[in-house]
Design a protein around this motif. Sequence first.
Motif, short mmCIF file in Angstrom:
data_model
loop_
_atom_site.label_atom_id
_atom_site.label_comp_id
_atom_site.label_asym_id
_atom_site.label_seq_id
_atom_site.Cartn_x
_atom_site.Cartn_y
_atom_site.Cartn_z
N GLN A 1 0.83 -1.21 0.00
CA GLN A 1 0.00 0.00 0.00
C GLN A 1 0.86 1.26 0.00
OE1 GLN A 1 -3.22 0.16 -0.60
NE2 GLN A 1 -3.19 -2.06 -0.77
N ILE B 1 2.10 1.70 -3.50
CA ILE B 1 1.01 2.16 -4.35
C ILE B 1 0.82 3.66 -4.18
CG2 ILE B 1 -1.51 2.10 -4.66
CD1 ILE B 1 -1.33 -0.95 -4.21
N LYS C 1 -1.11 -3.05 -7.78
CA LYS C 1 -2.50 -3.27 -7.40
C LYS C 1 -2.88 -4.74 -7.58
CE LYS C 1 -4.25 1.39 -8.05
NZ LYS C 1 -5.17 2.26 -8.79
#
Length: 75
Positions: free
Chosen positions: A7, A10, A67
């Motif tokens: 995360q 990302i 993702k």
Amino acid sequence: MLQSVIQTKIRRTERQIVRLTDRLAEEKAHHKQIKESGGKVTEHGGWDIGYIEGRLFVLQDQLDDLKEIARLSET
């Protein structure tokens, strides 16, 4: 732990895409201004624009991969 790292990557990649998109818009505006004032630039936008577009392509591809990894690691 792994999900947290993914995360973070990302979010970092998304920030880079936003910054490069802004920079690309600035470069294109600069090239347009040069053309309008009678200056010469190459039709493909020169090295700067091509480089930024290439970086954007790679970052968008990387974001898609991250993702997908995040989605697969949830299961």
